[in-house]
Design a protein around this motif. Structure first.
Motif, mmCIF file in Angstrom:
data_model
loop_
_atom_site.group_PDB
_atom_site.id
_atom_site.type_symbol
_atom_site.label_atom_id
_atom_site.label_comp_id
_atom_site.label_asym_id
_atom_site.label_seq_id
_atom_site.Cartn_x
_atom_site.Cartn_y
_atom_site.Cartn_z
ATOM 1 N N ALA A 193 8.555 -9.126 -6.664
ATOM 2 C CA ALA A 193 9.209 -8.519 -7.749
ATOM 3 C C ALA A 193 9.024 -7.053 -7.767
ATOM 4 N N VAL A 194 10.082 -6.172 -8.031
ATOM 5 C CA VAL A 194 9.973 -4.918 -8.023
ATOM 6 C C VAL A 194 9.169 -4.311 -9.298
ATOM 7 N N SER A 195 8.262 -3.464 -9.113
ATOM 8 C CA SER A 195 7.334 -3.062 -10.365
ATOM 9 C C SER A 195 7.859 -1.690 -10.803
ATOM 10 N N CYS B 131 9.096 0.530 -5.869
ATOM 11 C CA CYS B 131 7.760 -0.194 -5.241
ATOM 12 C C CYS B 131 7.921 -1.625 -5.763
ATOM 13 N N SER B 132 7.050 -2.414 -5.116
ATOM 14 C CA SER B 132 7.016 -3.724 -5.393
ATOM 15 C C SER B 132 5.415 -4.176 -5.532
ATOM 16 N N VAL C 96 6.300 0.339 -0.884
ATOM 17 C CA VAL C 96 7.106 1.676 -1.309
ATOM 18 C C VAL C 96 8.111 2.002 -0.502
ATOM 19 N N ASN C 97 9.214 1.846 -0.757
ATOM 20 C CA ASN C 97 10.344 2.062 -0.126
ATOM 21 C C ASN C 97 11.376 3.213 -0.558
ATOM 22 N N THR C 98 11.946 4.333 0.247
ATOM 23 C CA THR C 98 12.736 5.034 -0.189
ATOM 24 C C THR C 98 14.047 4.835 0.262
ATOM 25 N N TRP C 99 15.159 4.907 -0.500
ATOM 26 C CA TRP C 99 16.410 4.389 0.066
ATOM 27 C C TRP C 99 17.510 5.520 -0.241
ATOM 28 N N GLU C 100 18.516 5.926 0.614
ATOM 29 C CA GLU C 100 19.554 6.939 0.563
ATOM 30 C C GLU C 100 20.844 6.259 0.266
ATOM 31 N N LEU D 195 2.102 0.418 -9.442
ATOM 32 C CA LEU D 195 2.786 -0.166 -10.907
ATOM 33 C C LEU D 195 3.717 0.921 -11.378
ATOM 34 N N GLY D 196 3.492 2.123 -10.703
ATOM 35 C CA GLY D 196 4.415 3.324 -11.177
ATOM 36 C C GLY D 196 4.492 4.249 -10.129
#
Length: 403
Positions: free
Chosen positions: A90-92, A107-108, A113-117, A141-142
């Motif tokens: 789950a995405v947190s 983040c999950s 922790v993933n960064t998307w364009e 968590l944040g």
């Protein structure tokens, strides 16, 4: 005896729900009324929320223009909502990069922790390839981007606060919390000070420059915060080098919701030091999410599980010579269920404040907020009532920060 009314441009503010044509409908949102995050993020081009697909492991990013039921792109091959699918759990939390509107980071609980364009116009198919990615030891968590420095990303977990150079996926600072953390906030115009609220009912002011090594434990000023066992939130105030913080939480009986104003110049390790005043708001168990607008000095509180919207005005006196400020108090303006809302069904599950570019200036709109409900997202407009509706009222719109 003569009575005096406090002079304010925003005293006659009107809070109303946007028309159905401005809502985002038929969404597969996650029931996240009890989660810690705001569950919604937005900038001047896109909004993001957690989709129910895969048990909440997918993230949906929509253009702000895709209102109504038309949020599925016509060019979508399967004619279904395109999603970001890059987490195994789950995405947190998720947030947009304030320096690049086409970058969103998620983040999950799986530690990633993933960064998307985001492509121009939004996604037309599922996205599984991240621009950058790294893993953290503790479940994040944040996520919080630094307000002044591009690509500096803060990851909050239960036991630590970790700061990364997101472009290089490199950790540059770590703070070990004394207890499980609830929230954090960066000072708006400094590169070093952050405030953290924790489960041990304390608030910590951490100066990252004072740490002798890259890992700090126990560094910073600790003050006694809200005494309830429920989650608390914190947010810095001010356009200049702010010395004031607001926090929301619960009293000792875990029912009374409180709003507290802090002066960090008075904060020491003594109990309750630095607390300028504490205001009891009501009785409820929902977490209050604070949103502060630096330009108008308006503070908006939305409670998870509530239908009402609270608006306060922070009475600030700014010394332009020394670029310092002082807060004389926080004054309530309105506490209401927005006009056009149903108090029993339009319950807030998450919220995000939109940038000033999204405001309708000719209608005296000073703030616009998105509220996440069950399976839809609704706009909440805050307008100042003026007799003249055909001209621009410059006094309502002081200079703002632009990128």
């Amino acid at each position: 005896m003569a009575s005096f009314v406090r002079d304010s441009k925003y005293r006659n503010i009107l809070v109303s729900a946007g028309s159905r044509e401005t809502c985002y409908e038929q969404l597969r949102t996650v029931n996240s009324a009890t989660s810690e995050g705001c569950n919604l993020a937005a900038n001047s081009k896109f909004l993001a929320y957690t989709d129910a697909s895969g048990g909440g492991s997918a993230l949906a990013v929509l253009p702000l223009s895709s209102v109504g039921k038309n949020h599925i792109p016509i060019t979508s091959t399967a004619y279904q909502q395109p999603l970001i699918r890059g987490h195994s759990a789950a995405v947190s939390d998720f947030t947009f990069n304030p320096f690049n509107e086409h970058i969103v980071t998620s983040c999950s609980v799986d530690g990633s922790v993933n960064t998307w364009e985001i492509p121009h116009g939004g996604y037309i198919s599922d996205c599984t390839s991240a621009k950058s990615s790294f893993n953290v030891v503790n479940s994040p968590l944040g996520l919080y981007y630094h307000p002044c420095i591009s690509d500096i990303l803060t990851v909050r977990s239960k036991s630590s606060i970790n700061i990364y150079n997101n472009e290089r996926s490199e950790e540059i600072f770590s703070y070990n919390c004394a207890a499980d953390s609830y929230s954090m906030s960066w000072a708006p115009n400094t590169s070093n000070l952050m405030a953290v609220t924790c489960k041990n009912k304390n608030m910590y002011l951490v100066d990252t420059r004072l740490a002798s090594t890259s890992t700090s434990s126990g560094t910073g000023i600790c003050v006694s915060g809200h005494q309830g066992n429920r989650a608390s939130r914190v947010s810095f105030l001010g356009e200049y080098n702010s010395n004031y913080i607001v926090s929301t939480g619960h009293g000792k009986n875990n029912q009374d919701r409180e709003l507290c104003l802090w002066d960090i110049r008075q904060c020491t390790s003594d109990t309750n030091s630095g607390a300028v005043n504490t205001t009891r708001l009501d009785t409820s168990t929902g977490v209050l999410m604070p949103f502060f607008d630096y330009d108008t000095n308006l503070l908006v509180l939305l409670g998870k599980g509530d239908a009402s919207v609270r608006v306060f005005e922070v009475d600030t006196v700014v010394n332009t010579t020394s670029e310092t400020e002082s807060v004389n108090g926080i004054h309530p303006i309105i506490n209401t269920v927005p006009t056009g809302c149903n108090a029993s069904t339009d319950i807030t599950r998450g919220a995000a404040i939109l940038p000033k570019q999204c405001n309708d200036l000719m209608k005296c709109e000073v703030l616009k907020i998105l509220r996440l409900h069950e399976n839809n997202i609704q706009q909440v407009n805050m307008k100042v009532t003026r007799k003249e509706t055909t001209k621009f009222h410059a006094d309502l719109y002081p200079p703002t920060i632009t990128l």
